[in-house]
Design a protein around this motif. Sequence first.
Motif, PDB file in Angstrom:
ATOM      1  N   ILE A  75       2.889  10.489  -6.798  1.00  0.00           N
ATOM      2  CA  ILE A  75       3.790  10.999  -7.835  1.00  0.00           C
ATOM      3  C   ILE A  75       3.002  11.329  -9.105  1.00  0.00           C
ATOM      4  CG2 ILE A  75       5.694  10.379  -9.369  1.00  0.00           C
ATOM      5  CD1 ILE A  75       6.839   8.724  -7.036  1.00  0.00           C
ATOM      6  N   GLY A  76       2.107  10.389  -9.482  1.00  0.00           N
ATOM      7  CA  GLY A  76       1.285  10.638 -10.666  1.00  0.00           C
ATOM      8  C   GLY A  76       0.390  11.851 -10.489  1.00  0.00           C
ATOM      9  N   GLY A  77      -0.192  11.965  -9.294  1.00  0.00           N
ATOM     10  CA  GLY A  77      -1.061  13.098  -9.017  1.00  0.00           C
ATOM     11  C   GLY A  77      -0.312  14.416  -9.055  1.00  0.00           C
ATOM     12  N   LEU A  78       0.893  14.417  -8.489  1.00  0.00           N
ATOM     13  CA  LEU A  78       1.702  15.629  -8.488  1.00  0.00           C
ATOM     14  C   LEU A  78       2.090  16.036  -9.908  1.00  0.00           C
ATOM     15  CD1 LEU A  78       4.036  14.949  -5.425  1.00  0.00           C
ATOM     16  CD2 LEU A  78       2.232  16.676  -5.585  1.00  0.00           C
ATOM     17  N   PHE A  79       2.415  15.039 -10.742  1.00  0.00           N
ATOM     18  CA  PHE A  79       2.778  15.311 -12.127  1.00  0.00           C
ATOM     19  C   PHE A  79       1.591  15.932 -12.871  1.00  0.00           C
ATOM     20  CE2 PHE A  79       3.250  13.918 -16.595  1.00  0.00           C
ATOM     21  CZ  PHE A  79       4.459  14.540 -16.884  1.00  0.00           C
ATOM     22  N   PHE A  80       0.402  15.342 -12.653  1.00  0.00           N
ATOM     23  CA  PHE A  80      -0.808  15.856 -13.299  1.00  0.00           C
ATOM     24  C   PHE A  80      -1.099  17.282 -12.842  1.00  0.00           C
ATOM     25  CE2 PHE A  80      -5.400  16.591 -12.827  1.00  0.00           C
ATOM     26  CZ  PHE A  80      -5.777  16.568 -14.155  1.00  0.00           C
ATOM     27  N   LEU A  81      -0.982  17.520 -11.535  1.00  0.00           N
ATOM     28  CA  LEU A  81      -1.241  18.862 -10.999  1.00  0.00           C
ATOM     29  C   LEU A  81      -0.245  19.885 -11.543  1.00  0.00           C
ATOM     30  CD1 LEU A  81      -2.062  18.030  -7.266  1.00  0.00           C
ATOM     31  CD2 LEU A  81      -3.659  18.817  -9.024  1.00  0.00           C
ATOM     32  N   GLN A  82       1.007  19.441 -11.730  1.00  0.00           N
ATOM     33  CA  GLN A  82       2.020  20.354 -12.249  1.00  0.00           C
ATOM     34  C   GLN A  82       1.673  20.799 -13.667  1.00  0.00           C
ATOM     35  OE1 GLN A  82       5.958  18.724 -12.745  1.00  0.00           O
ATOM     36  NE2 GLN A  82       6.931  20.697 -12.389  1.00  0.00           N
ATOM     37  N   ILE A  83       1.254  19.844 -14.498  1.00  0.00           N
ATOM     38  CA  ILE A  83       0.882  20.170 -15.877  1.00  0.00           C
ATOM     39  C   ILE A  83      -0.314  21.114 -15.899  1.00  0.00           C
ATOM     40  CG2 ILE A  83      -0.039  19.224 -18.022  1.00  0.00           C
ATOM     41  CD1 ILE A  83       1.616  16.699 -17.491  1.00  0.00           C
ATOM     42  N   ARG A  84      -1.326  20.772 -15.085  1.00  0.00           N
ATOM     43  CA  ARG A  84      -2.526  21.607 -15.054  1.00  0.00           C
ATOM     44  C   ARG A  84      -2.218  23.006 -14.520  1.00  0.00           C
ATOM     45  NH1 ARG A  84      -7.846  19.854 -11.718  1.00  0.00           N
ATOM     46  NH2 ARG A  84      -6.516  20.513  -9.982  1.00  0.00           N
ATOM     47  N   ASN A  85      -1.331  23.050 -13.545  1.00  0.00           N
ATOM     48  CA  ASN A  85      -0.977  24.340 -12.959  1.00  0.00           C
ATOM     49  C   ASN A  85      -0.240  25.218 -13.961  1.00  0.00           C
ATOM     50  OD1 ASN A  85      -0.870  26.053 -10.554  1.00  0.00           O
ATOM     51  ND2 ASN A  85       1.329  25.717 -10.655  1.00  0.00           N
ATOM     52  N   ARG A  86       0.630  24.604 -14.785  1.00  0.00           N
ATOM     53  CA  ARG A  86       1.339  25.380 -15.799  1.00  0.00           C
ATOM     54  C   ARG A  86       0.373  25.983 -16.809  1.00  0.00           C
ATOM     55  NH1 ARG A  86       6.615  21.565 -17.240  1.00  0.00           N
ATOM     56  NH2 ARG A  86       7.768  21.970 -15.295  1.00  0.00           N
ATOM     57  N   TRP A  91       0.809  -1.210   0.000  1.00  0.00           N
ATOM     58  CA  TRP A  91       0.000   0.000   0.000  1.00  0.00           C
ATOM     59  C   TRP A  91       0.847   1.266   0.000  1.00  0.00           C
ATOM     60  CZ3 TRP A  91      -4.674   0.195  -1.575  1.00  0.00           C
ATOM     61  CH2 TRP A  91      -5.528  -0.904  -1.420  1.00  0.00           C
ATOM     62  N   LEU A  92       1.963   1.214   0.715  1.00  0.00           N
ATOM     63  CA  LEU A  92       2.843   2.380   0.726  1.00  0.00           C
ATOM     64  C   LEU A  92       3.381   2.686  -0.670  1.00  0.00           C
ATOM     65  CD1 LEU A  92       4.877   1.861   4.037  1.00  0.00           C
ATOM     66  CD2 LEU A  92       3.203   3.653   3.555  1.00  0.00           C
ATOM     67  N   LEU A  93       3.794   1.610  -1.387  1.00  0.00           N
ATOM     68  CA  LEU A  93       4.302   1.796  -2.746  1.00  0.00           C
ATOM     69  C   LEU A  93       3.204   2.288  -3.682  1.00  0.00           C
ATOM     70  CD1 LEU A  93       6.567  -1.382  -3.067  1.00  0.00           C
ATOM     71  CD2 LEU A  93       7.317   0.996  -2.881  1.00  0.00           C
ATOM     72  N   GLY A  94       2.018   1.692  -3.505  1.00  0.00           N
ATOM     73  CA  GLY A  94       0.905   2.113  -4.351  1.00  0.00           C
ATOM     74  C   GLY A  94       0.531   3.566  -4.134  1.00  0.00           C
ATOM     75  N   ILE A  95       0.455   3.941  -2.867  1.00  0.00           N
ATOM     76  CA  ILE A  95       0.112   5.329  -2.552  1.00  0.00           C
ATOM     77  C   ILE A  95       1.189   6.278  -3.064  1.00  0.00           C
ATOM     78  CG2 ILE A  95      -0.195   6.963  -0.646  1.00  0.00           C
ATOM     79  CD1 ILE A  95      -1.519   4.648   0.902  1.00  0.00           C
ATOM     80  N   GLY A  96       2.465   5.843  -2.905  1.00  0.00           N
ATOM     81  CA  GLY A  96       3.558   6.679  -3.397  1.00  0.00           C
ATOM     82  C   GLY A  96       3.463   6.907  -4.894  1.00  0.00           C
TER      83      GLY A  96
END
Length: 581
Positions: free
Chosen positions: A400-411, A391-396
């Motif tokens: 990471i995927g969520g942060l990447f998506f948010l970064q693109i949307r934020n740009r 679960w820790l690996l899955g959540i991690g």
Amino acid sequence: MYIETHMRRKFLIYLLALSQNLYFSQSIKGFSIPDSLQNKSFEYLEKSFYKTVYSNKIKAETYANTILIKGKTSKSSEKIAGGYECLYKISNDRQALLYIDSMISVTKKIQNPQYLSEAYRYKGVYYYYAADYAKSLDNYLIARSYAKREGEIYNNINSCIGLLKLELQDYPEALKLLLGYKNYLEKNNFTSHINYEKCLYNLAYAYHVSNKLDSSNYYAQRGLEKNLKSKDQDLYASLLLVSGINTFKQGKPKLALPILDEANNLFTKNPNNVQNIALSEYYIGKILYNMNDKKFINRFEKVDSIIIASKNVSYELRNTYPLLIDYYKKTGDKEKQLFYIEHLLSVDSILNKNNSILSTEINKKYDTPLLLNEKENLIADLHFKNYTLFWLLGIGGLLIGGLFFLQIRNRKKIRRYQFKANLLTKNLYIKEVISEFEESHKISSPLLTQKNEKSKLLNLPDTKIKQLRIQLEEFENNKRFLDKAINLDFLSKELNTNRAYLSKLVNELKGQNFSQYLNELRINYIIEELKKNKNLQKFTIAAIADEAGYNNVDSFTNAFKKITNTLPSYFIKALKEKEKS
């Protein structure tokens, strides 16, 4: 020495300003002036209020409401502001901001610098208590700009800023500001004033947190001597608390225990003093811990319950958790151990959020990385290790995927904001800018669509519509929309019409509801002011929101974004870049 936010928040604030205050936009519902006060002068009412504010809050409240009602009856803005100030000083903190903002709104109309400096100082104190130090500082600086230089209020505000310096552990500068206020009070013969006693407490506290215990005891003793006359119980208890903690730290736990017990008993009589209860419980617990008395557990667990319930913590009280964790580790109670590790992680999160810098004295044995590692080991003992790791690996991965998506949307969002901000710097009206933006992005604006639709014709006399159009033009030309008190009810009374009638006519004449109409006037105004006034561009967003007639930053930012599709900060940046080019 860690900064004791609890003791500070409940009492430095109380001890710091001329008094604590709070607010509502009107007096208590159902209140009527007693017959005995009907013919009393404002001077009598004000003197009576200050005589009873510390000794009899019920009487003080009666005087405060009487001042407010009489002020409204006589249409005296100064007396109305005085009424709100009195109510602020005796109300609970959930009402505080309302009374302060009412005071500010009234005093802005009469442009009374003294009342404005008082009101903004009170607002700074309010945000200081709420641990919102950035807003606290902003309001202190506004207050100081209105205060008479080198006057009592000016020096008091400097001492308030000194307390903020303590949050940054800048002890020399903090002490300099606090001592400056003390010297001012002594030089101007204000030593019999309650503020002088509060100033002595502030110095006792400041020297205490900077670990200069002899100086701290000196000012605590002077404060207690002054308290013999004022008999302020909250102040007496806080001075006792500082004295008791100093005595403990000087290696005299048996002498410290009864002092701390007395302070603790006084604090428990006032349910609003939970943070000081926590601090006294903590030091009583430390004394019991050093004496190998297991009753320390009850004291520490009470501290934890207060912290978790209030979400209000200091670095000093953080030390409760390592002792609790060590105790349950030795007893083999993994459930309790994990329980308090979770609480410690939560406390660290609160501290990091509420303080501008990280403390250099974080407990080495239970710093965050070690806590996280130990947390994983305990979970592995209580659950299945493989599932935990999975679960820790899955959540991690999801993070990471969520942060990447948010970064693109934020740009993309930033580019949109920048594009729109650049358009706004041109000499275009907002409607034209939105149209240009929508054309380039092939989107439509609900607001413009609404405005472009044909209004439903009302069966209203032409003379009435013409009259209202003239009144609305006067409303706009006189910039009455900058008044924070303006709303549909207020304006309908001012224009001698009813609410529903005015609402329909605004829709007919302006093609939008009253709220949209008001926001567009304010945003149009502040955009033009920012273009013309370079000094205004240097203001904080909170100060700009205030200039535009908004009560808070969020309302201003949301309205600005809704109307212009960008944010105030991007617009200001675009203006500055345009000036450079």
